[in-house]
Scaffold this motif. Structure first.
Motif, PDB file in Angstrom:
ATOM      1  N   VAL A   1       0.820  -1.225   0.000  1.00 26.78           N
ATOM      2  CA  VAL A   1       0.000   0.000   0.000  1.00 26.78           C
ATOM      3  C   VAL A   1       0.850   1.269   0.000  1.00 26.78           C
ATOM      4  N   GLY A   2       2.160   1.134  -0.221  1.00 25.94           N
ATOM      5  CA  GLY A   2       3.028   2.298  -0.370  1.00 25.94           C
ATOM      6  C   GLY A   2       3.274   3.068   0.910  1.00 25.94           C
TER       7      GLY A   2
ATOM      8  N   LEU B   1      -7.978   9.253  -1.720  1.00 28.47           N
ATOM      9  CA  LEU B   1      -6.692   9.108  -2.392  1.00 28.47           C
ATOM     10  C   LEU B   1      -6.564  10.042  -3.590  1.00 28.47           C
ATOM     11  N   ASP B   2      -5.331  10.491  -3.859  1.00 27.88           N
ATOM     12  CA  ASP B   2      -5.070  11.280  -5.059  1.00 27.88           C
ATOM     13  C   ASP B   2      -5.067  10.334  -6.261  1.00 27.88           C
TER      14      ASP B   2
ATOM     15  N   ARG C   1      -4.705   6.302  -6.183  1.00 28.69           N
ATOM     16  CA  ARG C   1      -5.900   5.526  -6.543  1.00 28.69           C
ATOM     17  C   ARG C   1      -5.568   4.492  -7.613  1.00 28.69           C
ATOM     18  N   ARG C   2      -4.826   4.909  -8.643  1.00 27.45           N
ATOM     19  CA  ARG C   2      -4.452   3.975  -9.713  1.00 27.45           C
ATOM     20  C   ARG C   2      -3.562   2.850  -9.190  1.00 27.45           C
ATOM     21  N   ASN C   3      -2.630   3.198  -8.306  1.00 23.90           N
ATOM     22  CA  ASN C   3      -1.762   2.165  -7.734  1.00 23.90           C
ATOM     23  C   ASN C   3      -2.566   1.166  -6.924  1.00 23.90           C
TER      24      ASN C   3
ATOM     25  N   ALA D   1      -6.781  -5.409  -8.144  1.00 24.51           N
ATOM     26  CA  ALA D   1      -6.894  -6.316  -9.291  1.00 24.51           C
ATOM     27  C   ALA D   1      -6.072  -7.583  -9.056  1.00 24.51           C
ATOM     28  N   ARG D   2      -4.846  -7.413  -8.531  1.00 23.24           N
ATOM     29  CA  ARG D   2      -4.012  -8.589  -8.252  1.00 23.24           C
ATOM     30  C   ARG D   2      -4.635  -9.448  -7.155  1.00 23.24           C
ATOM     31  N   LEU D   3      -5.238  -8.803  -6.185  1.00 18.43           N
ATOM     32  CA  LEU D   3      -5.905  -9.534  -5.107  1.00 18.43           C
ATOM     33  C   LEU D   3      -7.012 -10.416  -5.687  1.00 18.43           C
TER      34      LEU D   3
END
Length: 298
Positions: free
Chosen positions: A117-118, A160-161, A165-167, A173-175
């Motif tokens: 989650v960065g 989220l910015d 949001r894209r990240n 999607a991977r989840l």
């Protein structure tokens, strides 16, 4: 894990927040609940999570009533609430360590989730010192700490910015690609179109439509709008294009509406008039507004 809602009803005083909602989420599906504020999305999610008991109707998760709070079921579910509260005086890392200890998760999972989650560079910051977007990402990490088979997400990208949001879309999607079932609510139509296999559009506690985003858009039967740079064609030339249904010409653009764009584009190509051209079809947002209206909601 399969999720089922059967004729759910939930009232708060005189307000019927959920009014007979029914749908099924198949194992491994990415499913979205869309609707205006107050449509009943969060209440429906809370019933499926076992946090609320419906007045009537039945909820089922993997064949079990979530309201029974069966520990064997709860260990397989991850929940990210619309508003999250964290332990006071704990850092981001300590929050995840604490949540993980409740499930017996290995300590190394904390590092993996912080990276996912960065938040690796913010691991030592107290949760109440994180920005709103960082706290939102931390709440999602907490929902994933037990490596769940089913994840409920209530507006996961609301604070989220665009970059974050894209990240996070990539993470979700991977989840889902790993076999998890994901159920989310969102106000971002592009998010639903990108991630969801199917969506249910709800309003005033009822399901108005349910299908894949692409099928819902096709069912709207909205003309395609082709926009050209101003001066490319005059109004008469635009109206003469094969397949043109309506034409609007002003100082900004020449706009041609059509349900059969192929001959229009072919004719424009023959005129060498494709520079600056844009094509816009209907979107899930158009479907949403068509079903729920445009008036402001309290």
């Amino acid at each position: 894990m399969k999720v089922e809602a059967h004729d759910l009803v939930m009232t708060y005083g005189d307000v019927r927040a959920v009014d007979g909602i029914s749908f099924t989420v198949e194992p491994g599906e990415f499913f979205g609940l869309l609707g205006p504020n107050g449509a009943g999305k969060t209440t429906t999610l809370e019933i499926l999570e076992g946090l609320r008991r419906p007045d009537s109707g039945r909820a089922s998760v993997d064949g079990v009533d979530p309201g029974r709070r069966d520990p064997r079921l709860l260990r397989r579910i991850g929940v990210q609430l619309q508003a999250s509260a964290f332990f006071e005086k704990l850092t981001a890392r300590e929050q995840l360590d604490t949540f993980g200890s409740l499930y017996g998760a290995p300590r190394e999972r904390t590092d993996a989730l912080l990276e996912t989650v960065g938040l690796t560079e913010h691991a030592g910051i107290l949760a109440d010192k994180l920005s709103g977007g960082q706290r939102q990402r931390l709440s999602i990490a907490c929902a994933l700490v037990n490596d769940p088979d089913l994840v409920f997400l209530d507006e996961p990208t609301a604070a989220l910015d665009p970059q974050a949001r894209r990240n996070l879309w990539d993470v979700l999607a991977r989840l889902n690609e790993s076999g998890r079932t994901v159920v989310l609510t969102t106000h971002y139509m592009e998010e639903a179109e990108t991630l969801c296999d199917r969506v249910a559009i709800v309003d005033r506690g009822r399901v108005l439509a349910i299908d894949s985003p692409a099928a819902l858009v096709r069912g709207l039967d909205r003309p395609v709008q082709i926009s050209l740079a101003p001066g490319t064609l005059d109004a008469a030339q635009a109206r003469a294009l094969p397949g043109a249904e309506a034409v609007d010409v002003d100082e900004v653009a020449v706009r041609v509406s059509t349900r059969n764009p192929a001959p229009v584009l072919t004719a424009l190509a023959e005129r060498d008039a494709l520079d600056g051209l844009s094509v816009r079809g209907a979107t899930l947002e158009d479907v949403f507004l068509d079903l729920t209206g445009r008036e402001y909601r309290a």
